[in-house]
Enzyme design. Structure first.
Site, PDB file in Angstrom:
ATOM      1  N   ASP A  84      65.576   4.973 -36.559  1.00  0.00           N
ATOM      2  CA  ASP A  84      64.848   4.054 -37.436  1.00  0.00           C
ATOM      3  C   ASP A  84      65.720   3.601 -38.608  1.00  0.00           C
ATOM      4  O   ASP A  84      65.737   2.421 -38.968  1.00  0.00           O
ATOM      5  CB  ASP A  84      63.573   4.717 -37.973  1.00  0.00           C
ATOM      6  CG  ASP A  84      62.681   5.219 -36.862  1.00  0.00           C
ATOM      7  OD1 ASP A  84      62.811   4.736 -35.731  1.00  0.00           O
ATOM      8  OD2 ASP A  84      61.851   6.113 -37.135  1.00  0.00           O
TER       9      ASP A  84
ATOM     10  N   HIS B 124      62.429   8.566 -27.946  1.00  0.00           N
ATOM     11  CA  HIS B 124      62.586  10.030 -27.955  1.00  0.00           C
ATOM     12  C   HIS B 124      63.922  10.430 -27.338  1.00  0.00           C
ATOM     13  O   HIS B 124      64.052  11.511 -26.761  1.00  0.00           O
ATOM     14  CB  HIS B 124      61.413  10.728 -27.239  1.00  0.00           C
ATOM     15  CG  HIS B 124      60.145  10.642 -28.038  1.00  0.00           C
ATOM     16  ND1 HIS B 124      59.843  11.509 -29.051  1.00  0.00           N
ATOM     17  CD2 HIS B 124      59.129   9.737 -28.000  1.00  0.00           C
ATOM     18  CE1 HIS B 124      58.685  11.170 -29.593  1.00  0.00           C
ATOM     19  NE2 HIS B 124      58.230  10.096 -28.981  1.00  0.00           N
TER      20      HIS B 124
HETATM   21  C1  GLA Z   1      60.181   8.108 -34.485  1.00  0.00           C
HETATM   22  C2  GLA Z   1      61.410   8.765 -35.079  1.00  0.00           C
HETATM   23  C3  GLA Z   1      62.671   8.270 -34.400  1.00  0.00           C
HETATM   24  C4  GLA Z   1      62.559   8.390 -32.888  1.00  0.00           C
HETATM   25  C5  GLA Z   1      61.237   7.797 -32.409  1.00  0.00           C
HETATM   26  C6  GLA Z   1      61.013   8.031 -30.948  1.00  0.00           C
HETATM   27  O1  GLA Z   1      60.188   6.739 -34.771  1.00  0.00           O
HETATM   28  O2  GLA Z   1      61.477   8.499 -36.460  1.00  0.00           O
HETATM   29  O3  GLA Z   1      63.789   8.963 -34.882  1.00  0.00           O
HETATM   30  O4  GLA Z   1      62.704   9.717 -32.481  1.00  0.00           O
HETATM   31  O5  GLA Z   1      60.138   8.322 -33.103  1.00  0.00           O
HETATM   32  O6  GLA Z   1      61.966   7.354 -30.198  1.00  0.00           O
END
Ligand code: GLA
Length: 377
Positions: free
Chosen positions: A167, A29
């Protein structure tokens, strides 16, 4: 893959591309707060066989679905028009065209070993595999960071999930035996050696089987709250809140925002500390950093759930060096760093604790830092 494509579409594909899911070691986050993250790519991948079409249509087929082929008109694609898994590949084509790239139709067959809803970024893996395929089919020559941006836009605007950049960057940019240090503000990145086996270590992924769904509003609520806190603090993003003197700075915020800011600030510091431990050749030292990260996600950011909390505490009690939830939270997976001699007993202990608490048996898998997306055939 080539045969499966041919069976569905009647012609051989032009190529086959693969993109991995990810787990994030630390820095959760923080991406949408312009901060740091430290993901690794998983050995689990989404594989896409694809070929061009000249009639402006896309046809999508998935080995994980019921055999239906979804057929869409490229020119008619708009946010909100496609639902379900097809929104991710369709969204990538839409995002490319929206940014002015000359992209025509395509046939796409998808097969994947990334579990869906386990917090391991199956959607990013799908987007990134399709983005790479289309980039090559239409000779766009885009770089990894540009493709990650396209994939993120597909997810944010077309699929309506307000995720950050981690991601997609992980899926496209990770390399084997390394964690990817990522600065989400500048997209600066560095491969940080993470040699698990040489140091007698294993990384377990514990899928709690509590379906995590980022589209359900809790994730975007955190994001909006962070933006509000940054505004009240007079900074561009929470990444800019200095760790020193933080407690005093936070006094001007409403009570409910303070722990969110505290999580982001301390989590960024944990990424920096983790990187310095890995640079120093001491991967085992990540353990306590992971567990501290989980406490912060549980108590300050409040995105864990009873099952992820139990997986972490049971793993640590059974001798894991450290453990934490990974990804957005509200279910999904936990990672545990363990000595290889203890991998089995830690996995058994977590399963036992889940059984005693009346939860579904979690899936425990050993993973290793794998390579990022690329063409495989
Ligand atoms: C999800 C979102 C990412 C990131 C994570 C928390 O995976 O897709 O962009 O914010 O949560 O770190």
């Amino acid at each position: 893959m080539k045969n499966a494509f041919q069976q569905v579409f009647g012609t051989p594909p032009a190529g086959v591309w693969a993109a991995p899911g990810r787990v994030n070691l630390i820095g959760e986050h923080t991406d949408y707060n312009d901060g740091f993250a430290l993901p690794i790519a998983l050995p689990h991948t989404t594989v896409v066989a694809a070929g061009r079409r000249s009639d402006g249509r896309i046809r999508l087929h998935s080995a994980q679905r019921d055999g239906t082929v979804t057929e869409l008109e490229l020119a008619g694609l708009a946010p909100g028009t496609v639902s379900g898994w097809a929104a991710y590949p369709a969204g990538v084509l839409w995002a490319l065209r929206e940014q002015g790239h000359a992209v025509g139709g395509a046939d796409v067959h998808v097969d994947s070993t990334v579990p869906v809803g386990a917090g391991l970024s199956s959607s990013a893996a799908l987007e990134c595999a399709v983005a790479l395929a289309v980039d090559e089919l239409y000779g766009l020559g885009l770089g990894a960071a540009e493709l990650a941006g396209i994939a993120q836009r597909a997810e944010n605007v077309f699929a309506g999930v307000p995720c950050g950049s981690m991601d997609q960057m992980a899926s496209l940019c990770c390399t084997a035996d390394a964690a990817l240090w990522l600065d989400a503000r500048t997209l600066a990145r560095r491969q940080v050696p993470f040699p698990l086996e040489d140091q007698g270590l294993r990384l377990l992924v514990i899928d709690t089987r509590v379906q995590h769904d980022l589209a359900d509003g809790a994730y975007s609520a955190r994001r909006v709250a962070c933006e509000r806190a940054a505004e009240l603090l007079g900074v561009r993003a929470l990444r800019d809140v200095p760790a020193e003197g933080m407690t005093t700075a936070l006094e001007c915020l409403p009570d409910e925002l303070r722990p969110l800011v505290r999580h982001v600030v301390t989590e960024n510091a944990r990424v920096t500390e983790a990187v310095s431990r890995l640079d120093g050749g001491d991967a085992a030292a990540l353990g306590p950093i992971l567990t501290a990260g989980h406490a912060s996600l549980r108590d300050d950011y409040r995105v864990s759930c009873p099952e992820t909390d139990l997986a972490v505490s049971a793993a640590v009690e059974a001798g894991a060096l450290g453990a934490r939830m990974t990804g957005g939270g509200f279910g999904g997976s936990v990672i545990a760093l363990v000595r290889d001699t203890e991998a089995k007993s830690v996995g058994e202990a977590v399963k036992g604790a889940f059984g005693a608490a009346g939860h579904r048996t979690p899936a425990v898998t050993a993973v290793w830092p794998s390579g990022g997306a690329g063409r495989i055939a």
